[in-house]
Design an enzyme around this catalytic site. Structure first.
Site, short mmCIF file in Angstrom:
data_model
loop_
_atom_site.label_atom_id
_atom_site.label_comp_id
_atom_site.label_asym_id
_atom_site.label_seq_id
_atom_site.Cartn_x
_atom_site.Cartn_y
_atom_site.Cartn_z
N LYS A 133 25.57 -11.17 7.87
CA LYS A 133 26.60 -10.77 9.10
C LYS A 133 27.38 -10.64 7.84
CE LYS A 133 28.41 -12.28 12.60
NZ LYS A 133 30.14 -12.69 12.59
N ASN A 134 28.51 -11.92 7.39
CA ASN A 134 29.44 -12.18 7.22
C ASN A 134 30.22 -11.22 5.11
OD1 ASN A 134 30.43 -13.12 9.97
ND2 ASN A 134 30.13 -15.66 9.58
N ARG B 14 36.08 -9.32 15.10
CA ARG B 14 37.29 -10.47 14.26
C ARG B 14 37.61 -9.61 12.87
NH1 ARG B 14 41.80 -13.84 13.84
NH2 ARG B 14 41.21 -14.94 12.87
N CYS C 261 35.22 -13.78 18.63
CA CYS C 261 34.22 -14.92 19.65
C CYS C 261 35.41 -15.73 20.04
CB CYS C 261 33.44 -15.79 18.64
SG CYS C 261 31.86 -14.84 18.67
N ARG D 131 42.03 -18.81 16.42
CA ARG D 131 42.45 -17.81 14.90
C ARG D 131 43.40 -16.68 14.44
NH1 ARG D 131 36.26 -15.43 15.61
NH2 ARG D 131 36.40 -15.10 13.68
N PRO D 132 44.34 -17.30 13.87
CA PRO D 132 45.55 -16.83 13.41
C PRO D 132 45.31 -16.27 12.18
CG PRO D 132 44.79 -19.54 12.65
CD PRO D 132 44.14 -18.82 13.55
N ILE D 133 46.14 -15.51 11.55
CA ILE D 133 46.56 -14.75 10.20
C ILE D 133 46.87 -14.99 9.53
CG2 ILE D 133 44.43 -13.17 10.94
CD1 ILE D 133 46.87 -10.74 10.77
N ASP D 134 47.78 -16.01 9.84
CA ASP D 134 48.74 -15.98 9.05
C ASP D 134 48.93 -16.01 7.70
OD1 ASP D 134 47.63 -18.26 9.74
OD2 ASP D 134 48.87 -18.95 8.52
N GLN D 135 47.09 -17.03 7.17
CA GLN D 135 47.17 -17.03 5.27
C GLN D 135 47.20 -15.48 5.18
OE1 GLN D 135 47.58 -19.67 3.69
NE2 GLN D 135 48.43 -20.35 5.74
N ASP E 194 29.26 -22.25 11.88
CA ASP E 194 28.16 -21.39 12.23
C ASP E 194 26.87 -21.93 12.42
OD1 ASP E 194 30.45 -19.55 11.55
OD2 ASP E 194 29.49 -18.03 10.87
N ILE F 118 36.09 -27.43 12.07
CA ILE F 118 36.61 -25.15 11.93
C ILE F 118 37.40 -24.81 12.90
CG2 ILE F 118 36.39 -23.48 11.32
CD1 ILE F 118 35.91 -25.48 8.37
N ARG G 160 25.24 -9.01 18.86
CA ARG G 160 26.84 -8.82 17.60
C ARG G 160 26.59 -9.35 15.94
NH1 ARG G 160 30.94 -12.47 18.84
NH2 ARG G 160 31.74 -10.90 16.48
C1 EPZ Z 1 34.41 -16.06 9.05
O1 EPZ Z 1 35.89 -16.30 10.17
C2 EPZ Z 1 33.50 -16.07 9.52
N1 EPZ Z 1 33.44 -15.11 10.18
C3 EPZ Z 1 33.27 -16.69 10.88
O2 EPZ Z 1 32.16 -16.76 11.20
C4 EPZ Z 1 33.11 -17.98 10.27
O3 EPZ Z 1 33.17 -19.25 11.61
C5 EPZ Z 1 34.94 -18.55 9.24
O4 EPZ Z 1 34.88 -17.67 8.41
C6 EPZ Z 1 34.50 -20.07 8.76
O5 EPZ Z 1 33.29 -20.39 7.94
C7 EPZ Z 1 33.73 -13.80 9.43
O6 EPZ Z 1 33.31 -14.37 8.44
C8 EPZ Z 1 33.51 -12.09 9.81
P1 EPZ Z 1 38.92 -19.09 8.16
P2 EPZ Z 1 37.64 -16.58 9.83
O7 EPZ Z 1 39.81 -18.33 7.86
O8 EPZ Z 1 37.22 -16.13 8.47
C9 EPZ Z 1 42.03 -21.83 9.95
C10 EPZ Z 1 30.39 -15.73 13.30
O9 EPZ Z 1 29.90 -16.88 13.97
N2 EPZ Z 1 42.85 -20.49 9.83
O10 EPZ Z 1 37.58 -19.42 7.41
O11 EPZ Z 1 38.35 -15.79 10.47
C11 EPZ Z 1 41.45 -20.75 11.09
O12 EPZ Z 1 42.18 -21.47 12.57
C12 EPZ Z 1 31.53 -16.10 12.70
O13 EPZ Z 1 29.40 -15.27 12.47
C13 EPZ Z 1 44.34 -20.61 9.06
O14 EPZ Z 1 44.63 -21.49 9.81
O15 EPZ Z 1 37.23 -18.07 9.36
C14 EPZ Z 1 40.01 -21.71 11.25
O16 EPZ Z 1 40.63 -23.13 11.56
C15 EPZ Z 1 32.64 -16.70 13.83
N3 EPZ Z 1 45.00 -19.09 9.24
C16 EPZ Z 1 39.99 -22.28 9.29
O17 EPZ Z 1 41.22 -22.03 9.19
C17 EPZ Z 1 44.57 -17.75 8.75
O18 EPZ Z 1 45.04 -16.78 8.04
C18 EPZ Z 1 38.66 -21.68 9.14
O19 EPZ Z 1 38.29 -20.00 9.57
C19 EPZ Z 1 42.83 -17.96 8.25
C20 EPZ Z 1 42.46 -19.68 8.70
#
Ligand code: EPZ
Length: 418
Positions: A22-23, A93, A117, A122-126, A305, A327, A397
């Site tokens: 999926k991802n 997402r 979910c 779930r910020p997108i600052d990075q 996950d 996480i 989903r």
């Molecule tokens: C991906 O989410 C997956 N989703 C998630 O799977 C998975 O839990 C996650 O990676 C971690 O492996 C998809 O691929 C669509 P991250 P993502 O950015 O990319 C922090 C599922 O069940 N962060 O790796 O959104 C954040 O808060 C889903 O299939 C920032 O601070 O996750 C978290 O603590 C749920 N700033 C950590 O990083 C940012 O800009 C990891 O998040 C981005 C993230």
């Protein structure tokens, strides 16, 4: 709306085929729009609602999309729409990958802020930090992310946190930028590597995916390609954990065992047997497992996950287990549902303390999010009596035909219309 009805206490036996990841799929499909020539044919696409959502977004952007069983062809040559603002965009997402893909191709994008979910902030600052470093102007207006650039120029970017989404999104943007971009402290998940391989098949020049540093040499254009998505590490992990919990012997086919190592290691520690054979793993268990401690970490650590499915299993494992969710800050919503079934779990912040009980008993429970849904299915499979699982749109989903796959393994599970 549907619900699942599970009658538990049956060991699992047989073979299960794992679908495409999926991802990976939800990133590769948006990335396909970066081709301005040729058509992409992407295979091993999972039959799940998140993919249907992305298909509709692609169509709304002007792509020609054809779906055949598990493959999708995407013709993005004539598309010129850079605004993604449908309900589907807000619902999931992964729609944030359209920001990077549209920015890369058109040097501008307007994408409604993504949903997904409810497992944390779930910020997108990075993601934004990366786009800005490449020279884009980013603003958030009326719930939409707006990015634009005269041109994108390669640079060095060091991420503050290891983020799958930011790594992929900024890699997308850098692919058609001028010069070289070096991304440091990146995510190493198998789907990050898969997206890089897909982009390279379209003509990109990306090296290092799967390590801490990714180097992207910008190219002028991309063209459509043929590609097959990797197997789903998380779906595979879910069936492995379910087999260990229920007892029995199941061979999980179409997997990359390397991607499953942290899960295999934990199951072995708990007393199950895991045998790797080429592109499958066989899990054997008598259903009597030992408690373990689990800390979720970025790949190659234990994946967040499958934390929820694993926590269900620990509910009936002997002794006390400590789960640390490093996480997401809110990924224990399923605990209240497990408690309805007799589980002894105490949540303190990001830690859950699970004291194993002899049995769970069937109840009416709900899937509070995607992986919580899988956790509830496993709870139903190991519980005495009948479990009804509501809110299974979350499960749909991300898990293709979950009830059919478990039924083939001997489980008593059915989907009924509410
Ligand atoms: C991906 O989410 C997956 N989703 C998630 O799977 C998975 O839990 C996650 O990676 C971690 O492996 C998809 O691929 C669509 P991250 P993502 O950015 O990319 C922090 C599922 O069940 N962060 O790796 O959104 C954040 O808060 C889903 O299939 C920032 O601070 O996750 C978290 O603590 C749920 N700033 C950590 O990083 C940012 O800009 C990891 O998040 C981005 C993230």
């Amino acid at each position: 709306m549907d619900k699942l009805i599970v009658k538990g206490k049956k060991p699992l036996h047989g073979n299960v085929e794992i679908s495409g990841a999926k991802n990976a799929a939800v990133a590769i499909l948006p990335a396909a729009i970066m081709a301005n020539k040729g058509i992409s044919n992407i295979e091993n696409i999972p039959e799940i609602e998140d993919v249907h959502c992305i298909e509709r977004i692609l169509k709304s952007l002007g792509c020609r999309v054809k779906k055949q069983k598990n493959s999708i062809t995407i013709d993005s040559t004539a598309m010129n729409n850079f605004v993604a603002d449908t309900d589907d965009v807000r619902k999931m997402r992964a729609s944030y990958y359209f920001i990077g893909a549209l920015l890369s191709r058109f040097k501008k994008a307007r994408v409604e802020l993504p949903g997904g979910c409810p497992i944390g902030v779930r910020p997108i600052d990075q993601h934004i930090k990366g786009f800005e470093a490449l020279g884009a102007e980013v603003s958030i207006e009326h719930g939409a992310v707006i990015v634009k650039a005269n041109k994108l120029i390669g640079t060095n970017i060091f991420f503050d946190v290891v983020s799958v989404g930011a790594t992929i999104n900024v890699m997308l943007a850098a692919t058609l930028a001028e010069g070289v971009t070096v991304l440091e402290n990146v995510a190493k998940e198998p789907h990050v590597v898969d997206v890089a391989n897909f982009l390279n098949s379209m003509g990109a020049d990306i090296k290092g995916a799967g390590t801490d540093i990714i180097r992207v040499k910008g190219v002028k254009e991309l063209k459509g390609c043929s590609y097959s998505v990797i197997p789903d590490q998380i779906e595979a992990g879910t069936y492995m954990i379910a087999t260990a919990a229920c007892g029995g012997q199941v061979t999980i086919n179409n997997v990359i065992p390397k991607h499953l190592e942290s899960i295999s290691a934990k199951l072995i520690e708990m007393g199950a047997t895991v045998i790797e054979n080429g592109d499958s793993v066989t899990v054997k268990s008598n259903g009597k497992l030992k408690s373990v401690n689990v800390k979720t970490l970025p790949y190659p650590g234990f994946p967040t996950d499958v934390q929820q499915p694993m926590s269900t299993t620990l509910c009936v494992s002997k002794g006390r287990s400590i789960i640390n969710e490093s996480i997401w800050e809110n990924r224990f919503k399923h605990v209240d549902e497990l408690k309805k079934m007799g589980a002894h779990i105490k949540v303190e912040g990001r830690t859950a303390i699970v004291d194993g009980v002899d049995k769970l008993t069937g109840a009416v429970v709900k899937a509070t999010d995607l992986r919580a849904g899988a956790a509830m299915v496993i709870a139903g499979l190991i519980a005495e009596g009948t479990t009804e699982i509501l809110g299974i749109e979350h499960i749909d989903r991300g898990y293709p035909h979950i009830e059919n796959k478990f039924k083939c393994l001997g489980a008593d599970i059915k989907r009924v219309r509410i």
